[in-house]
Design an enzyme around this catalytic site. Structure first.
Site, PDB file in Angstrom:
ATOM      1  N   TYR A   1       0.847  -1.207   0.000  1.00  0.00           N
ATOM      2  CA  TYR A   1       0.000   0.000   0.000  1.00  0.00           C
ATOM      3  C   TYR A   1       0.876   1.249   0.000  1.00  0.00           C
ATOM      4  O   TYR A   1       0.579   2.217  -0.689  1.00  0.00           O
ATOM      5  CB  TYR A   1      -0.927   0.004   1.223  1.00  0.00           C
ATOM      6  CG  TYR A   1      -1.907   1.149   1.182  1.00  0.00           C
ATOM      7  CD1 TYR A   1      -3.143   1.007   0.559  1.00  0.00           C
ATOM      8  CD2 TYR A   1      -1.581   2.388   1.728  1.00  0.00           C
ATOM      9  CE1 TYR A   1      -4.032   2.075   0.484  1.00  0.00           C
ATOM     10  CE2 TYR A   1      -2.455   3.459   1.654  1.00  0.00           C
ATOM     11  CZ  TYR A   1      -3.687   3.299   1.038  1.00  0.00           C
ATOM     12  OH  TYR A   1      -4.558   4.353   0.965  1.00  0.00           O
TER      13      TYR A   1
ATOM     14  N   PHE B   1      -7.582  22.250 -24.056  1.00  0.00           N
ATOM     15  CA  PHE B   1      -7.902  20.834 -24.212  1.00  0.00           C
ATOM     16  C   PHE B   1      -9.131  20.564 -23.342  1.00  0.00           C
ATOM     17  O   PHE B   1      -9.270  21.148 -22.265  1.00  0.00           O
ATOM     18  CB  PHE B   1      -6.734  19.909 -23.833  1.00  0.00           C
ATOM     19  CG  PHE B   1      -7.103  18.473 -24.061  1.00  0.00           C
ATOM     20  CD1 PHE B   1      -7.225  17.993 -25.349  1.00  0.00           C
ATOM     21  CD2 PHE B   1      -7.423  17.646 -23.005  1.00  0.00           C
ATOM     22  CE1 PHE B   1      -7.655  16.686 -25.584  1.00  0.00           C
ATOM     23  CE2 PHE B   1      -7.845  16.338 -23.237  1.00  0.00           C
ATOM     24  CZ  PHE B   1      -7.956  15.863 -24.525  1.00  0.00           C
ATOM     25  N   THR B   2      -9.976  19.640 -23.783  1.00  0.00           N
ATOM     26  CA  THR B   2     -11.298  19.444 -23.165  1.00  0.00           C
ATOM     27  C   THR B   2     -11.229  19.280 -21.634  1.00  0.00           C
ATOM     28  O   THR B   2     -11.779  20.080 -20.884  1.00  0.00           O
ATOM     29  CB  THR B   2     -11.990  18.222 -23.793  1.00  0.00           C
ATOM     30  OG1 THR B   2     -11.096  17.108 -23.723  1.00  0.00           O
ATOM     31  CG2 THR B   2     -12.353  18.488 -25.246  1.00  0.00           C
TER      32      THR B   2
ATOM     33  N   ASP C   1       1.577  20.672 -20.151  1.00  0.00           N
ATOM     34  CA  ASP C   1       0.893  19.405 -20.430  1.00  0.00           C
ATOM     35  C   ASP C   1       1.878  18.587 -21.275  1.00  0.00           C
ATOM     36  O   ASP C   1       2.009  18.805 -22.476  1.00  0.00           O
ATOM     37  CB  ASP C   1      -0.413  19.664 -21.184  1.00  0.00           C
ATOM     38  CG  ASP C   1      -1.181  18.380 -21.435  1.00  0.00           C
ATOM     39  OD1 ASP C   1      -0.560  17.298 -21.367  1.00  0.00           O
ATOM     40  OD2 ASP C   1      -2.385  18.450 -21.724  1.00  0.00           O
TER      41      ASP C   1
ATOM     42  N   LYS D   1      -0.387   8.131 -23.289  1.00  0.00           N
ATOM     43  CA  LYS D   1       0.036   8.492 -24.655  1.00  0.00           C
ATOM     44  C   LYS D   1       1.525   8.175 -24.826  1.00  0.00           C
ATOM     45  O   LYS D   1       1.902   7.023 -24.953  1.00  0.00           O
ATOM     46  CB  LYS D   1      -0.262   9.972 -24.910  1.00  0.00           C
ATOM     47  CG  LYS D   1      -1.727  10.255 -25.223  1.00  0.00           C
ATOM     48  CD  LYS D   1      -2.578  10.349 -24.020  1.00  0.00           C
ATOM     49  CE  LYS D   1      -3.928  10.951 -24.284  1.00  0.00           C
ATOM     50  NZ  LYS D   1      -4.753  10.991 -23.067  1.00  0.00           N
TER      51      LYS D   1
ATOM     52  N   PHE E   1     -19.092  15.438 -25.809  1.00  0.00           N
ATOM     53  CA  PHE E   1     -18.706  14.615 -26.964  1.00  0.00           C
ATOM     54  C   PHE E   1     -18.625  13.128 -26.613  1.00  0.00           C
ATOM     55  O   PHE E   1     -18.814  12.274 -27.461  1.00  0.00           O
ATOM     56  CB  PHE E   1     -17.360  15.089 -27.542  1.00  0.00           C
ATOM     57  CG  PHE E   1     -16.235  15.089 -26.552  1.00  0.00           C
ATOM     58  CD1 PHE E   1     -16.063  16.150 -25.691  1.00  0.00           C
ATOM     59  CD2 PHE E   1     -15.366  14.020 -26.468  1.00  0.00           C
ATOM     60  CE1 PHE E   1     -15.033  16.151 -24.753  1.00  0.00           C
ATOM     61  CE2 PHE E   1     -14.333  14.001 -25.550  1.00  0.00           C
ATOM     62  CZ  PHE E   1     -14.172  15.078 -24.675  1.00  0.00           C
TER      63      PHE E   1
HETATM   64  C1  LIG Z   1      -3.289  16.851 -24.430  1.00  0.00           C
HETATM   65  C2  LIG Z   1      -4.037  16.059 -23.409  1.00  0.00           C
HETATM   66  N1  LIG Z   1      -4.033  16.446 -22.133  1.00  0.00           N
HETATM   67  C3  LIG Z   1      -4.694  15.768 -21.174  1.00  0.00           C
HETATM   68  C4  LIG Z   1      -5.419  14.635 -21.472  1.00  0.00           C
HETATM   69  C5  LIG Z   1      -6.191  13.936 -20.376  1.00  0.00           C
HETATM   70  O1  LIG Z   1      -5.607  12.749 -20.049  1.00  0.00           O
HETATM   71  P1  LIG Z   1      -6.419  11.418 -19.601  1.00  0.00           P
HETATM   72  O2  LIG Z   1      -7.256  10.995 -20.754  1.00  0.00           O
HETATM   73  O3  LIG Z   1      -5.337  10.452 -19.257  1.00  0.00           O
HETATM   74  O4  LIG Z   1      -7.242  11.784 -18.430  1.00  0.00           O
HETATM   75  C6  LIG Z   1      -5.433  14.172 -22.779  1.00  0.00           C
HETATM   76  C7  LIG Z   1      -6.210  12.963 -23.144  1.00  0.00           C
HETATM   77  O5  LIG Z   1      -6.624  12.747 -24.241  1.00  0.00           O
HETATM   78  C8  LIG Z   1      -4.720  14.904 -23.777  1.00  0.00           C
HETATM   79  O6  LIG Z   1      -4.710  14.511 -25.061  1.00  0.00           O
END
Ligand SMILES: Cc1ncc(COP(=O)(O)O)c(C=O)c1O
Length: 474
Positions: free
Chosen positions: A85, A137-138, A228, A271, A462
């Protein structure tokens, strides 16, 4: 002897061919279901490729997130999981890999990228503050908004133009940033939110010159920069290939130098890092680290596992080392460029230059007759699946969501359909099949109509929104 009409890719391009730096040890069979079955599956999924079952998909380019093939070393690492743990030895391996390759002092693991975004947003943004960045980014922007921040896009204008050939379309427009600082005051800016590469712009890179200049400006204004780093390795490849003075430097050295101009980074390890799950957040400031270490326990797990199993941390630590190998990155980005070159050669409208992780089809170029509020990119994703079982995703008006103030759709300049290429998963033959499928959909573009949204989730719509076709008579 007459010259053979059949040529390898290398011969076509006047050079020797090169191949992927791996051989296949285990296979996962895939097959294509019939046209009738695809039509039924699409209807059941509400014309949203996120809602398709993967068994109904032939070549899955929905995302490059968590879809990589792990190496034999990573699988061996899985067997070396220390599932204590607290204080798992895999955590220390991961911490050392992040320190070695990204250069930050302190690190907390998280279950994936958005877990890290949540922690950083909650600790580094005060309600009412602004967060400038090189395109949203979303999930990143949503966490910034949930923490009371307002994201402001200060990317260069070329990033919004799918036909601009600028080699570093991810660059920050420093004049736009200066304008924001003048308008709201540096004290009302939480930090600079920098992404390398920029996913929503088409996987476009940031140059080293730009991050150096950004550092200078942020130093003058006392602003931290958080990166990021999700696809920073791919960003480094473009710097190596396209920016003067870097051709003889390794990807690993370029990543490290780039990160040295920032104060910390968050990572979706699904990624670049070649694992199916995982993330981290790393900073240099000890007080911030202390706050993050306290908060990670609330939302992710103890600060030495942060939502990951010990075995996942081990695979990730090994993935970090493999990700920065030059031959791997060349082959990974090279595969994306190969698909892009085929489409460009056939005059199919895509975002140029081709980015690091995906091909972005320009849905406005496919369907100039479909208004943006009839979702051209969503339509294109549906049509491609119908034609060939190839799955991509919308990156346009649906992904952009609604303005929290006005409640209206946001109308992004880019209306794109993304085909993200998983790392080390598909071969050149798969890319040929995908290219031909896109061409078939392009050839049928004039007979294609748009969609109407019939179910809309309140956030990140989306993922789960549902649509139906608008009939020709409407
Ligand atoms: C540029 C970018 N930042 C952050 C994220 C978020 O990461 P996660 O999907 O691992 O939560 C993504 C995911 O697609 C991304 O492409």
């Amino acid at each position: 002897m007459s010259e053979s009409p059949i040529k390898t890719i290398g011969q076509q391009l006047g050079r020797r061919s090169w191949a992927e730096p791996w051989k296949i040890k285990m296979v996962e069979p895939i097959h294509m279901i019939s046209q009738e079955e695809r039509a039924k599956a699409l209807q059941e999924a509400g014309y949203n490729t996120f809602l398709l079952r993967s068994a109904d998909v032939y070549i899955d380019l929905l995302t490059d997130s968590g879809t990589s093939a792990m190496s034999d070393r990573q699988w061996a690492g899985i067997m070396m999981g220390d599932e204590a743990y607290a204080g798992s030895r895999n955590f220390y391996h991961l911490e050392a890999a992040v320190q070695t390759h990204y250069g930050y002092r302190y690190m907390v693991p998280t279950h994936q990228g958005r877990g890290a975004e949540h922690l950083l947003s909650q600790t580094a943004i005060k309600p009412g503050q602004y967060v400038p960045g090189n395109m949203y980014f979303t999930t990143t922007r949503l966490h910034q908004e949930l923490a009371g921040g307002t994201f402001v896009d200060v990317i260069i204008d070329e990033a919004h133009d799918p036909r601009s050939l600028h080699p570093f379309k991810g660059d920050v427009d420093l004049d736009k940033l200066r304008g924001l600082i003048q308008r709201v005051g540096a004290e009302n800016i939480a930090y600079f939110s920098l992404a390398g590469t920029v996913n929503m712009a088409g996987g476009q890179p940031v140059s080293m010159a730009n991050v150096r200049a950004l550092r200078e400006l942020c130093d003058e204004q006392g602003l931290p920069i958080y990166l990021d780093a999700t696809r920073m390795v791919e960003n480094a490849y473009f710097i190596q290939q396209q920016e003067a003075g870097f051709v003889d430097q390794s990807i690993a050295a370029i990543v490290k130098e780039f990160c040295s101009y920032t104060d910390g980074a968050w990572m979706s390890a699904k990624k670049d890092h070649l694992v199916n799950i995982g993330g981290w957040l790393a900073v240099n400031d000890h007080d911030l680290f202390d706050a993050l270490r306290n908060l990670v326990v609330v939302y992710e797990g103890l600060h030495t596992y942060g939502g990951m199993a010990g075995r996942d941390m081990e695979a990730l630590a090994i993935g970090i080392e493999e990700a920065v190998q030059d031959d791997h990155v060349r082959s990974r980005v090279g595969q994306v460029l190969y698909l892009g070159d085929l489409l460009l050669d056939w005059d199919i409208p895509i975002v140029q230059p081709v980015g690091g992780h995906a091909i972005f089809l320009d849905a406005r170029g496919f369907y100039p007759h479909i208004p943006q509020d009839q979702f051209p990119a969503q339509t294109l994703a549906a049509q491609l699946y119908l034609d060939s079982g190839v799955r991509g995703m919308e990156r346009g008006i649906v992904s952009a969501g609604r303005d929290p103030q006005t409640g209206d759709h946001r109308y992004p300049a880019l209306e794109l359909m993304r085909l993200a290429i998983p790392r080390r998963v598909y071969t050149q033959a798969h890319m040929d099949v995908v290219a031909e499928a896109i061409k078939a959909v392009y050839d049928a573009r004039q007979q294609t109509g748009g969609l109407r949204m019939v179910y809309e989730p309140k956030v990140l719509r989306f993922f789960q929104a549902r649509f139906e076709p608008i009939s020709a008579r409407e």
